[in-house]
Structures are given as structure tokens and as C-alpha cells.
Design a protein around this motif. Sequence first.
Motif, PDB file in Angstrom:
ATOM      1  N   VAL A  89       0.740  -6.819   5.442  1.00  0.00           N
ATOM      2  CA  VAL A  89       0.509  -5.560   4.723  1.00  0.00           C
ATOM      3  C   VAL A  89       1.767  -4.728   4.881  1.00  0.00           C
ATOM      4  O   VAL A  89       2.240  -4.510   6.005  1.00  0.00           O
ATOM      5  N   VAL A 119       0.837  -1.202   0.000  1.00  0.00           N
ATOM      6  CA  VAL A 119       0.000   0.000   0.000  1.00  0.00           C
ATOM      7  C   VAL A 119       0.871   1.251   0.000  1.00  0.00           C
ATOM      8  O   VAL A 119       2.026   1.219   0.439  1.00  0.00           O
ATOM      9  N   ASN A 154      -4.631   2.423   2.795  1.00  0.00           N
ATOM     10  CA  ASN A 154      -4.612   1.172   3.552  1.00  0.00           C
ATOM     11  C   ASN A 154      -5.895   1.098   4.368  1.00  0.00           C
ATOM     12  O   ASN A 154      -5.907   1.388   5.567  1.00  0.00           O
TER      13      ASN A 154
END
Length: 407
Positions: free
Chosen positions: A193, A155, A177
Amino acid sequence: MVTETSAGLGTGRASVGSMLEFAWTAGVFTATDAMSATSLTRSTAIDAVDILLDAGILVEHPNARAVGSYRSGRPARRFSLSPELGVVVGIDAGDTHLAITVADPLETTLVHRRTDLDSAHSPQERRTVILAELQRALDEADRTRDDVLSICAGVAAPVNRKGVSPPHPDGFWERTNPGLAEALREWAPIVEVKNDALLAAVAEGAQGAAIGCRDYVALLAGERFGGGVVVDGHLLHGAHGGVGEGVVFDHVVGVESAVGLGYALQDAVRDGVADGSIPATGAVGRMADAEPIDPRAVLALASEGDADAVLVSTRVGASVARIVGVLGSMYDPAKVIVCGGVAASIEPVLAAARAVLPEQLHLPAPDLIASSLGVEVVSLGAVASARRAARERSVPMLAEGRLRRRS
């Protein structure tokens, strides 16, 4: 080479863990191959193989006699990782684009989908689109959630070790995000992530310009600048995942902005026409009224020697040199690799930057080069990270669980 720590199998299964680690890169192998690589005794190696066969982690192939290579003596048994272990997923969720890759745990891409994202979407809308596209990618690969070993999503925001981004003054990080760590939790046993520039650094170290390099910066330079930093072979992260965050360039004299090279080239064209240094009637000057200006067209003219395009490249190159000077002074990299879709045509800007870069720092200037990985550099890093997570965490967990059920 970026270093990571392997989780391995639980206590008491060291030989099984060693055999599993060996199998990841071995292809089809024999017990003798495994003994040479792992220093296990023959009986221990065979026991470990049989345990992994029983758990469905390894599969047995026809022996040497069956495939026509048998010469004399007892034919060796042949093994490899099971092709049915599952799949990994890499996600590149940029500000205005989304790419999802479904791949096997070793080397084969099964599905790659790329689409546009609406930068005006709310976090909830963005999350919904990402999950819907993820489901479409799995459907296209003829896989289900139960087949997913690990997911890594990149992201355009700093991300802490829990996959959460800090608040942004304008809400940008919360939107780019949109709670993906929580949203993806039910899709795979391991979900990561990460910042997109960090994943670009992973890709460059795995299959790009930084193979074998222990100190480098992958500089994502498309929409905004952001750096994935590797020092002494280790990815730098920070308390909030903010190492390499581009906002610092808002405060650098001669740069004053974290906007990427595409926008910087457009601004330089319009500024040149406005101050009279670029005639409005020339090939570059006529682009000033376009919305947007195609930076690739400017760079193509610069490569051909067009004086106005060279002037634009020189001015943007001076800013890039200041950016690289800051990175060079902070992290002392051997290389700074400019990544993203713009990298394919950015050489005129980098040539101008190299000419003045030594003036920007006291240390030896890093090599400034363009990435060869193109627009998919973050996707490649996401898949590489998902594969590493499968190798070091998901599959050992899968093996451990299957072994417990069989005991």
C-alpha cells in the motif's frame, strides 16, 4: 529511473535466479541468448533452464526447425516465462474514485474497472466496496485469488513501510486508507500500500515524462496537491511515508491551501467576479454561479485567448510557481511533472507559472511540464509496482517453493 533491490532466489540458486531475472525481459530465448546476457556457462545455463522448466516457471517452445527458421546444425531449444504464472493487481483508491487493474506480470492489461467512491463512506464501508470491486475485477478476468502474485494499492494518504497511514486530525487518512494492508493480506502473497503521488512518480519514471530522469517530482494536482519525489534515482519515502505531503502548502504565502488545481481554478473564477476584475456577464463570469465550475471549460477559453480566462490562469499559475519553487528549493529536481486528469488541459496555467518561476528560487528552475498519462497515472504506477514485486519477490518465492516440493 527508480532503483529497487531484487530479492532473488535463495542461497545456492544464484544461477537459477540469474536465469529468471534474464527471462523477464527476454521474450522467447535460447540457452545461447541467456549465456551471453548472464555470463553463465552453457552447462550451468541449461541446468538453470531445466530447473525452471521443471518448476513450471519457464515453458519450452517449438525449436527453430519447427517454426521454419532452422538452417543447419542442431536446432536450438527456445524458452520463455510461462504465461500461466498468474496475475498482478493495481488499485487506485482516491478520495472519490476507485480504479482496479488486473494484468499479467509482463505487459498486458486483462481488466480495468473504474467507478466512483462516496467520500462520506466510513472506513469499513469503503473497505467493503474496494474488496467487492476487486472480486468483480478478478471474476471479469476469469481469475481467482490463487492466481494473484502481488497487489499494489495507491491511497490519498501518507503510508509507512507496513502499509499503515498515520492518524489525521479529521480522520481523512484513516478513511482513504481503511486498513488495506490487513484487508488485502489474504488476497496475495505480496501486498503493498503506497501513497498515490509516489505511484504517480513510479508511472512517470516507467513510461511517462521522467523516463531516464534521476531527479524529479510527480505533482498530483487534481483534488489535492501531493508530490512523489525521486532524488538520485531513488523514491523518497520518510518515516511515515510523508515526503511530498501537500499540507505544507497551507503555510506558503500566496498559496495558503493544498487544494488541487481543479478547485483552485474554480476559486479564482469566483474571486475574480467578486472583486470585479472579471465581469459577471462574460463567458467566464457566467460560470461563477455553476456548482461545480468545470475547470476544463475555463482552460479551453484561456487557450483560445479569452482575457478573463487568461487572467484566471495567470493567477493560478502564480500559485503553482510558488508551489514548484518550494519543491525546487527542497529537492532540486530537474523536472516537476503535473499529473492527473487536469494535466491534459493545464498548459495555460503552466505557461503562466513558467514565466515567474525563476523568481521563486535561487537554484535553476526545474522544467515544469504536464503529464501525458492522464487520469490513470496512479493506476499505471500501481500496476508497475505490482509487476516489480512479482518479478523480485513473488515469482522467486513461487519458484523456490516449487523447487523444494520437487526435491
